[in-house]
Design an enzyme around this catalytic site. Structure first.
Site, PDB file in Angstrom:
ATOM      1  N   ASP A   1     -14.442   2.537  15.912  1.00 33.24           N
ATOM      2  CA  ASP A   1     -13.375   3.210  15.179  1.00 33.24           C
ATOM      3  C   ASP A   1     -12.509   3.901  16.241  1.00 33.24           C
ATOM      4  O   ASP A   1     -11.212   3.794  15.998  1.00 33.24           O
ATOM      5  CB  ASP A   1     -13.857   4.207  14.401  1.00 33.24           C
ATOM      6  CG  ASP A   1     -12.856   4.997  13.501  1.00 33.24           C
ATOM      7  OD1 ASP A   1     -12.137   4.249  12.863  1.00 33.24           O
ATOM      8  OD2 ASP A   1     -12.754   6.229  13.795  1.00 33.24           O
TER       9      ASP A   1
ATOM     10  N   LYS B   1       2.776   8.011  20.728  1.00 31.40           N
ATOM     11  CA  LYS B   1       2.770   9.316  21.205  1.00 31.40           C
ATOM     12  C   LYS B   1       3.750   9.644  22.612  1.00 31.40           C
ATOM     13  O   LYS B   1       3.655   9.028  23.340  1.00 31.40           O
ATOM     14  CB  LYS B   1       1.428  10.139  21.603  1.00 31.40           C
ATOM     15  CG  LYS B   1       0.473  10.085  20.003  1.00 31.40           C
ATOM     16  CD  LYS B   1      -0.734  10.693  20.537  1.00 31.40           C
ATOM     17  CE  LYS B   1      -1.858  11.029  19.242  1.00 31.40           C
ATOM     18  NZ  LYS B   1      -1.043  11.798  18.258  1.00 31.40           N
TER      19      LYS B   1
ATOM     20  N   ARG C   1      -0.442  -1.686  -6.563  1.00 31.91           N
ATOM     21  CA  ARG C   1      -1.034  -2.187  -7.726  1.00 31.91           C
ATOM     22  C   ARG C   1      -0.495  -1.081  -8.716  1.00 31.91           C
ATOM     23  O   ARG C   1      -0.432  -1.520  -9.814  1.00 31.91           O
ATOM     24  CB  ARG C   1      -2.423  -2.124  -7.565  1.00 31.91           C
ATOM     25  CG  ARG C   1      -3.167  -3.252  -6.894  1.00 31.91           C
ATOM     26  CD  ARG C   1      -4.474  -3.311  -6.727  1.00 31.91           C
ATOM     27  NE  ARG C   1      -5.026  -2.096  -6.345  1.00 31.91           N
ATOM     28  CZ  ARG C   1      -6.301  -1.712  -6.014  1.00 31.91           C
ATOM     29  NH1 ARG C   1      -7.255  -2.394  -6.399  1.00 31.91           N
ATOM     30  NH2 ARG C   1      -6.738  -0.617  -5.458  1.00 31.91           N
TER      31      ARG C   1
ATOM     32  N   HIS D   1      -8.265   2.989  20.521  1.00 30.18           N
ATOM     33  CA  HIS D   1      -7.585   4.089  21.159  1.00 30.18           C
ATOM     34  C   HIS D   1      -7.724   4.369  22.285  1.00 30.18           C
ATOM     35  O   HIS D   1      -6.978   4.359  23.278  1.00 30.18           O
ATOM     36  CB  HIS D   1      -7.634   5.195  19.849  1.00 30.18           C
ATOM     37  CG  HIS D   1      -7.254   5.295  18.638  1.00 30.18           C
ATOM     38  ND1 HIS D   1      -6.148   4.588  18.255  1.00 30.18           N
ATOM     39  CD2 HIS D   1      -7.791   5.650  17.555  1.00 30.18           C
ATOM     40  CE1 HIS D   1      -6.012   4.779  16.978  1.00 30.18           C
ATOM     41  NE2 HIS D   1      -6.821   5.382  16.728  1.00 30.18           N
TER      42      HIS D   1
ATOM     43  N   GLY E   1       0.875  -1.141  -0.130  1.00 36.09           N
ATOM     44  CA  GLY E   1       0.131   0.125  -0.057  1.00 36.09           C
ATOM     45  C   GLY E   1       0.860   1.229  -0.030  1.00 36.09           C
ATOM     46  O   GLY E   1       0.516   2.500   0.456  1.00 36.09           O
TER      47      GLY E   1
ATOM     48  N   THR F   1       1.726   3.573  -2.154  1.00 37.32           N
ATOM     49  CA  THR F   1       1.078   4.755  -2.801  1.00 37.32           C
ATOM     50  C   THR F   1      -0.229   5.275  -2.040  1.00 37.32           C
ATOM     51  O   THR F   1      -0.705   5.921  -2.635  1.00 37.32           O
ATOM     52  CB  THR F   1       0.847   4.364  -4.426  1.00 37.32           C
ATOM     53  OG1 THR F   1      -0.015   3.182  -4.633  1.00 37.32           O
ATOM     54  CG2 THR F   1       2.301   3.998  -5.013  1.00 37.32           C
TER      55      THR F   1
ATOM     56  N   ASP G   1      -1.195   0.792  16.903  1.00 41.53           N
ATOM     57  CA  ASP G   1      -2.021   1.735  17.425  1.00 41.53           C
ATOM     58  C   ASP G   1      -1.313   2.990  17.582  1.00 41.53           C
ATOM     59  O   ASP G   1      -0.589   3.264  18.359  1.00 41.53           O
ATOM     60  CB  ASP G   1      -2.806   1.362  18.597  1.00 41.53           C
ATOM     61  CG  ASP G   1      -3.893   2.356  18.950  1.00 41.53           C
ATOM     62  OD1 ASP G   1      -3.719   3.590  18.699  1.00 41.53           O
ATOM     63  OD2 ASP G   1      -4.952   1.970  19.742  1.00 41.53           O
ATOM     64  N   HIS G   2      -1.432   3.976  16.523  1.00 45.58           N
ATOM     65  CA  HIS G   2      -0.517   5.087  16.885  1.00 45.58           C
ATOM     66  C   HIS G   2      -0.665   5.865  18.004  1.00 45.58           C
ATOM     67  O   HIS G   2       0.279   6.775  18.531  1.00 45.58           O
ATOM     68  CB  HIS G   2      -0.734   6.147  15.327  1.00 45.58           C
ATOM     69  CG  HIS G   2      -1.802   6.855  15.485  1.00 45.58           C
ATOM     70  ND1 HIS G   2      -2.987   6.542  14.844  1.00 45.58           N
ATOM     71  CD2 HIS G   2      -2.169   8.056  16.135  1.00 45.58           C
ATOM     72  CE1 HIS G   2      -4.236   7.077  15.229  1.00 45.58           C
ATOM     73  NE2 HIS G   2      -3.462   8.287  15.733  1.00 45.58           N
TER      74      HIS G   2
ATOM     75  N   LYS H   1     -16.717  13.664  16.399  1.00 44.13           N
ATOM     76  CA  LYS H   1     -16.520  14.329  15.220  1.00 44.13           C
ATOM     77  C   LYS H   1     -17.156  15.482  15.183  1.00 44.13           C
ATOM     78  O   LYS H   1     -18.090  15.769  15.730  1.00 44.13           O
ATOM     79  CB  LYS H   1     -16.564  13.541  13.985  1.00 44.13           C
ATOM     80  CG  LYS H   1     -15.711  12.151  13.774  1.00 44.13           C
ATOM     81  CD  LYS H   1     -15.682  11.677  12.403  1.00 44.13           C
ATOM     82  CE  LYS H   1     -14.823  10.485  12.463  1.00 44.13           C
ATOM     83  NZ  LYS H   1     -13.327  10.897  12.285  1.00 44.13           N
TER      84      LYS H   1
ATOM     85  N   ALA I   1       0.740   6.038   3.753  1.00 48.04           N
ATOM     86  CA  ALA I   1       2.090   5.900   3.517  1.00 48.04           C
ATOM     87  C   ALA I   1       2.402   7.514   2.983  1.00 48.04           C
ATOM     88  O   ALA I   1       3.427   7.791   3.493  1.00 48.04           O
ATOM     89  CB  ALA I   1       2.123   5.051   2.319  1.00 48.04           C
ATOM     90  N   ARG I   2       1.422   7.993   2.141  1.00 45.58           N
ATOM     91  CA  ARG I   2       1.648   9.410   1.713  1.00 45.58           C
ATOM     92  C   ARG I   2       1.999  10.216   2.866  1.00 45.58           C
ATOM     93  O   ARG I   2       2.850  11.250   3.083  1.00 45.58           O
ATOM     94  CB  ARG I   2       0.855   9.868   0.860  1.00 45.58           C
ATOM     95  CG  ARG I   2       0.968  11.197   0.410  1.00 45.58           C
ATOM     96  CD  ARG I   2       0.047  11.647  -1.006  1.00 45.58           C
ATOM     97  NE  ARG I   2      -1.378  11.470  -0.455  1.00 45.58           N
ATOM     98  CZ  ARG I   2      -1.838  12.768  -0.104  1.00 45.58           C
ATOM     99  NH1 ARG I   2      -1.161  13.725  -0.073  1.00 45.58           N
ATOM    100  NH2 ARG I   2      -3.104  12.819   0.415  1.00 45.58           N
TER     101      ARG I   2
END
Length: 486
Positions: free
Chosen positions: A235, A182, A51, A240, A17, A19, A177-178, A333, A23-24
């Site tokens: 989510d 931290k 891909r 988290h 993945g 691209t 889990d980012h 949100k 990743a970006r």
């Protein structure tokens, strides 16, 4: 103070993945910052696999654009960017087919750490794991990194664990889990277990309650179709917020060892009481114009959606340390501000010698995860000046941006730290399989309960603190939510 950089061993990191959006935005710019810091060895290689029909040159152009957009001040180091790009390679690959796998196998080296980052949909995890072994790419010491969502319920999580276990052992699997990467989250453990000051007070005898807030100002946006099948509970809470709760509530491990830490977190999850229906508040943000314009239902393209964009819960832990001290969790949100905070609210003094002074406040240890990572301890002092003993609240503030760097740029992003831990083979900040399953075992009955009752989320205005009913969750206990602010 400048953070100390410890180089890692030479590695080949394959980003499946490569691209994609994650990743970006995070993985590749983060790796560049680690390269700039001198942590990545000269002969380490990063291999994108996706891909897209591009070659090394096309991938390097993609990564350069990503660094320019998301690399921050580091992107100005043009010579370093060019040196970093030389370490990049690319393979066009079919996750479920045979295209590209022989080429990837030909790039692998035998004398370096091999790590594979699955930055793809969970449906592809099994196919990638299978082909890595079929083509002899994965060695017994290889590591795989898997992104959330790790299942959407207990059954799917168990199946996913079983699929990965066919090809990799538990010590090779890094469920990322980012939030655990931290700086402030890790400092929570340091504050608790490296200082005599707090640990004796870290219990129901001295702590009145704990609040965990993760608030976002954005809506579901382009993720509407995915999010509508998930919701805030799946989510955010199941992973988290659950991880943050575990780090606050866990007992001291016998040492700072991956399994020792995760054993204690698992005990917390097992001790969680079932959540009563009246201890849950679910919400959906309304539109800002007429009808449903800008509402959650419009963003999710589902006018009848009953998926929550906001949730607040009162959670109790059935053990000696925390019996009687509730944990209040909320996330949503399109709220007032973007903020993530853990607030440890201590009890009032048993007797005030100063009388009922107006403005009396409890001591609060506030742990800010984003933005402006840091910790604040509020204490009561005498207000300066003559005129008697008047009390006022002041913060003892430690901003990590000030302590670790003039503008905070010395603080590595969570992904930077976690990827380097993968290369080191350190699983402390990653979730174990039984931990994930235990979290789902607690979460599933809550979701099943409101689905069986046909509960509909409460509406709330964008830019607010959430549904009014969430205020009552604390008011009925004689408490109040902390203000959501950056």
């Amino acid at each position: 103070m400048v953070s100390r950089v410890i180089p890692v061993d030479c590695f080949d990191l394959v980003v499946f993945g490569g691209t994609g959006d994650l990743a970006r935005r995070k993985i590749l710019p983060g790796l560049f910052r680690r390269f700039l810091a001198g942590q990545i060895p000269e002969d380490a290689r990063i291999i994108g696999a996706a891909r897209a029909e591009i070659d090394d040159t096309g991938f390097r152009a993609f990564v350069k654009d990503a660094i320019m957009e998301f690399g921050g001040k580091a992107a100005k180091q043009t010579e370093a960017v060019a040196q970093f790009l030389e370490r990049l390679h690319y393979v066009a690959i079919d996750a479920k087919g045979e295209v590209g796998w022989a080429a990837l196998a030909g790039l692998m080296r035998d004398d370096v750490v091999r790590a594979f980052y699955f930055s793809v949909a969970p449906a592809l995890f099994g196919a990638l794991a299978e082909r890595l072994h079929q083509h002899g790419i994965a060695s017994p010491e290889s590591r795989i990194v898997v992104e959330k969502p790790f299942g959407r319920d207990l059954e799917s999580a168990q199946k996913l664990n079983a699929t990965l276990a066919l090809h990799f052992t538990e010590h090779q699997i890094y469920r990322i889990d980012h939030y655990l990467g931290k700086e402030t989250v890790q400092n929570l453990m340091a504050v608790r277990f490296a200082n005599i000051l707090f640990e004796p007070l870290w219990n129901a005898r001295h702590i009145d309650h704990v609040q965990i807030t993760v608030a976002e100002t954005v809506g579901v946006g382009g993720r509407g179709a995915y999010y509508d099948k998930s919701g805030a509970m799946r989510d955010m809470v199941q992973n988290h917020l659950m991880q943050l709760l575990c780090l606050i509530a866990m007992e001291a491990p016998y040492r700072f060892d991956p399994d020792a830490v995760r054993d204690e977190k698992l005990k917390v999850i097992h001790a969680l009481e079932p959540v009563r229906p009246d201890d849950i508040v679910r919400g959906q943000y309304r539109g800002t114009g007429k009808g449903t314009a800008g509402s959650y239902c419009e963003d999710a393209e589902n006018p009848d959606s009953r998926t929550e964009s906001y949730i607040a819960l009162k959670v109790d832990i059935a053990n000696w340390r925390w019996k009687g001290t509730p944990f209040y969790l909320r996330t949503g949100k399109k709220l007032r501000a973007r903020a993530s905070e853990i607030a440890i609210v201590f009890k009032e003094v048993p007797h005030s010698i100063f009388g009922e002074e107006e403005g009396w406040r409890e001591n609060v240890l506030s742990i800010r995860l984003q933005p402006n990572e840091g910790m604040t301890l509020s204490v009561m002092i005498k207000e300066p000046g003559p005129g008697g003993m008047r009390l006022t609240e002041v913060p003892l503030d430690m901003s990590f941006a000030e302590a670790l760097g003039e503008d905070g740029t010395d603080i590595p992003d969570a992904y930077e730290r976690l990827i380097m831990d993968v290369i080191r083979g350190n699983q402390t900040l990653f979730m174990r399989g039984d931990e994930v399953e235990a979290a789902w075992a607690w979460t599933d009955p809550i979701i099943a309960g409101w689905e069986a009752r046909g509960d509909k989320p409460r509406g709330y205005d964008p830019g607010s603190s959430g549904p009014e009913d969430a205020l009552m969750l604390l008011h009925r206990d004689g408490r109040r939510w902390r203000e959501i602010r950056e």
